[in-house]
Write an enzyme that holds these catalytic residues in place. Structure first.
Site, PDB file in Angstrom:
ATOM      1  N   LYS A  16       0.819  -1.225   0.000  1.00  0.00           N
ATOM      2  CA  LYS A  16       0.000   0.000   0.000  1.00  0.00           C
ATOM      3  C   LYS A  16       0.845   1.264   0.000  1.00  0.00           C
ATOM      4  O   LYS A  16       0.639   2.168  -0.802  1.00  0.00           O
ATOM      5  CB  LYS A  16      -0.915   0.066   1.248  1.00  0.00           C
ATOM      6  CG  LYS A  16      -1.880  -1.067   1.390  1.00  0.00           C
ATOM      7  CD  LYS A  16      -2.776  -0.879   2.618  1.00  0.00           C
ATOM      8  CE  LYS A  16      -2.073  -0.890   3.955  1.00  0.00           C
ATOM      9  NZ  LYS A  16      -1.495  -2.170   4.349  1.00  0.00           N
ATOM     10  N   ARG A  90      -8.898   1.378   9.265  1.00  0.00           N
ATOM     11  CA  ARG A  90      -8.539  -0.019   9.494  1.00  0.00           C
ATOM     12  C   ARG A  90      -9.610  -0.757  10.297  1.00  0.00           C
ATOM     13  O   ARG A  90      -9.443  -1.937  10.576  1.00  0.00           O
ATOM     14  CB  ARG A  90      -7.226  -0.065  10.267  1.00  0.00           C
ATOM     15  CG  ARG A  90      -6.029  -0.522   9.428  1.00  0.00           C
ATOM     16  CD  ARG A  90      -4.830  -0.454  10.334  1.00  0.00           C
ATOM     17  NE  ARG A  90      -3.691  -1.221   9.952  1.00  0.00           N
ATOM     18  CZ  ARG A  90      -2.631  -0.696   9.339  1.00  0.00           C
ATOM     19  NH1 ARG A  90      -2.622   0.550   8.945  1.00  0.00           N
ATOM     20  NH2 ARG A  90      -1.568  -1.448   9.124  1.00  0.00           N
ATOM     21  N   ARG A 129      11.425  -6.959   4.396  1.00  0.00           N
ATOM     22  CA  ARG A 129      11.427  -5.515   4.658  1.00  0.00           C
ATOM     23  C   ARG A 129      12.029  -5.239   6.033  1.00  0.00           C
ATOM     24  O   ARG A 129      12.792  -4.294   6.214  1.00  0.00           O
ATOM     25  CB  ARG A 129       9.988  -4.989   4.590  1.00  0.00           C
ATOM     26  CG  ARG A 129       9.866  -3.504   4.880  1.00  0.00           C
ATOM     27  CD  ARG A 129       8.459  -3.008   4.680  1.00  0.00           C
ATOM     28  NE  ARG A 129       7.536  -3.506   5.684  1.00  0.00           N
ATOM     29  CZ  ARG A 129       6.220  -3.304   5.677  1.00  0.00           C
ATOM     30  NH1 ARG A 129       5.678  -2.643   4.683  1.00  0.00           N
ATOM     31  NH2 ARG A 129       5.458  -3.786   6.623  1.00  0.00           N
ATOM     32  N   ARG A 135      12.274  -2.395  11.050  1.00  0.00           N
ATOM     33  CA  ARG A 135      11.037  -2.051  11.751  1.00  0.00           C
ATOM     34  C   ARG A 135      10.759  -3.072  12.835  1.00  0.00           C
ATOM     35  O   ARG A 135      10.834  -4.265  12.606  1.00  0.00           O
ATOM     36  CB  ARG A 135       9.867  -2.034  10.747  1.00  0.00           C
ATOM     37  CG  ARG A 135       9.474  -0.652  10.323  1.00  0.00           C
ATOM     38  CD  ARG A 135       8.387  -0.686   9.290  1.00  0.00           C
ATOM     39  NE  ARG A 135       7.097  -1.155   9.803  1.00  0.00           N
ATOM     40  CZ  ARG A 135       5.962  -1.025   9.135  1.00  0.00           C
ATOM     41  NH1 ARG A 135       5.953  -0.433   7.964  1.00  0.00           N
ATOM     42  NH2 ARG A 135       4.838  -1.477   9.644  1.00  0.00           N
ATOM     43  N   ARG A 146      -0.030  -9.483  12.888  1.00  0.00           N
ATOM     44  CA  ARG A 146      -0.629  -8.370  12.131  1.00  0.00           C
ATOM     45  C   ARG A 146      -1.591  -8.884  11.064  1.00  0.00           C
ATOM     46  O   ARG A 146      -2.599  -8.253  10.777  1.00  0.00           O
ATOM     47  CB  ARG A 146       0.479  -7.491  11.528  1.00  0.00           C
ATOM     48  CG  ARG A 146       1.177  -6.671  12.623  1.00  0.00           C
ATOM     49  CD  ARG A 146       2.491  -6.111  12.155  1.00  0.00           C
ATOM     50  NE  ARG A 146       2.335  -5.104  11.139  1.00  0.00           N
ATOM     51  CZ  ARG A 146       3.233  -4.843  10.184  1.00  0.00           C
ATOM     52  NH1 ARG A 146       4.359  -5.529  10.142  1.00  0.00           N
ATOM     53  NH2 ARG A 146       3.015  -3.893   9.313  1.00  0.00           N
TER      54      ARG A 146
HETATM   55  P1  AMP Z   1       1.376   0.310   8.718  1.00  0.00           P
HETATM   56  O1  AMP Z   1       2.650   1.011   8.443  1.00  0.00           O
HETATM   57  O2  AMP Z   1       0.202   0.892   7.980  1.00  0.00           O
HETATM   58  O3  AMP Z   1       1.462  -1.187   8.547  1.00  0.00           O
HETATM   59  O4  AMP Z   1       1.029   0.575  10.277  1.00  0.00           O
HETATM   60  C1  AMP Z   1       1.923   0.163  11.297  1.00  0.00           C
HETATM   61  C2  AMP Z   1       1.190   0.064  12.627  1.00  0.00           C
HETATM   62  O5  AMP Z   1       0.649   1.352  12.977  1.00  0.00           O
HETATM   63  C3  AMP Z   1      -0.003  -0.884  12.656  1.00  0.00           C
HETATM   64  O6  AMP Z   1       0.382  -2.238  12.883  1.00  0.00           O
HETATM   65  C4  AMP Z   1      -0.799  -0.318  13.828  1.00  0.00           C
HETATM   66  O7  AMP Z   1      -0.221  -0.660  15.067  1.00  0.00           O
HETATM   67  C5  AMP Z   1      -0.618   1.185  13.632  1.00  0.00           C
HETATM   68  N1  AMP Z   1      -1.664   1.771  12.751  1.00  0.00           N
HETATM   69  C6  AMP Z   1      -1.489   2.349  11.517  1.00  0.00           C
HETATM   70  N2  AMP Z   1      -2.656   2.770  11.016  1.00  0.00           N
HETATM   71  C7  AMP Z   1      -3.599   2.442  11.939  1.00  0.00           C
HETATM   72  C8  AMP Z   1      -5.007   2.595  11.995  1.00  0.00           C
HETATM   73  N3  AMP Z   1      -5.698   3.169  10.989  1.00  0.00           N
HETATM   74  N4  AMP Z   1      -5.651   2.155  13.112  1.00  0.00           N
HETATM   75  C9  AMP Z   1      -4.989   1.600  14.133  1.00  0.00           C
HETATM   76  N5  AMP Z   1      -3.658   1.405  14.145  1.00  0.00           N
HETATM   77  C10 AMP Z   1      -2.960   1.826  13.062  1.00  0.00           C
END
Ligand code: AMP
Length: 192
Positions: A16, A90, A129, A135, A146
């Site tokens: 994404k 989400r 990654r 990360r 996740r």
């Molecule tokens: P991402 O980089 O989008 O995979 O997000 C990394 C982490 O940030 C996720 O595993 C969540 O812990 C948190 N996170 C990001 N976006 C959201 C969201 N819309 N709602 C809740 N937690 C989020």
């Protein structure tokens, strides 16, 4: 592409962020990535960052309340009405709050792009990654958690947006260029 707001939906590792970044540059859209915003808080050690760091590391979602406030704050200061949302909403709760926010701002949700990738490939991508970016949520067991969280809390959004006629499913397999070409084709077909 004349639409206003676009959402990128898909499991962790679906690509994404990368695709949203490229699309935003090509079409002059503003990309809001909630994962990036939250990680920035963690790396700066803000009060919010300290509170959410263990949540991010465990692979759980940060609360709807925090995310909704964060998106409202960001959207309210944007000059542009061409926005790509990466990683938000989400949960169904977040999707409903977004709908209210867009109505209040006079913005229209034009497309929801679902990047579809088989789960085994997602885990491989995340673990690779993690080795490159370091990360804390990219090790294999957190990656699996996740995916579980995605299936439980985020996947219901697929039907939510399909029923509104907004969902476009794009195969997220193959090279970055191939996936990007599929996204552009689907969006351009719609807006000619
Ligand atoms: P991402 O980089 O989008 O995979 O997000 C990394 C982490 O940030 C996720 O595993 C969540 O812990 C948190 N996170 C990001 N976006 C959201 C969201 N819309 N709602 C809740 N937690 C989020």
């Amino acid at each position: 592409m004349t639409g206003q707001v676009m959402i990128f939906l898909g499991a962790p590792g679906a690509g994404k962020g990368t695709q949203a970044e490229r699309l935003s540059k090509q079409y002059g859209m503003v990309k809001l990535s909630t994962g990036d915003i939250l990680r920035d808080h963690v790396s700066r050690g803000t009060a919010l960052g300290q509170r959410i760091e263990p949540i991010l590391s465990s692979g759980q979602l940060v609360s709807d309340e925090i995310l909704i406030e964060l998106i409202e704050d960001r959207v309210s200061v944007l000059e542009s009405s061409k926005i790509i949302l990466d990683g938000f909403p989400r949960t169904v709760e977040q999707a409903k709050a977004l709908e209210q926010l867009l109505i209040a701002k006079g913005l229209e949700l034009c497309s929801v792009i679902l990047l579809d990738v088989p789960v085994d490939l997602l885990i491989d991508r995340i673990v690779s990654r993690g080795k490159v970016l370091g990360r804390s949520d990219d090790d294999e067991s957190t990656a699996r958690e996740r995916q579980r969280v995605y299936l439980e809390q985020t996947e219901p959004l697929v039907d939510h947006y399909r029923s509104k006629g907004l969902l476009k499913v794009v195969a997220g397999t193959g090279s970055l260029d191939e996936v990007y070409a599929r996204i552009v084709k689907i969006l351009e077909k719609e807006h000619v």
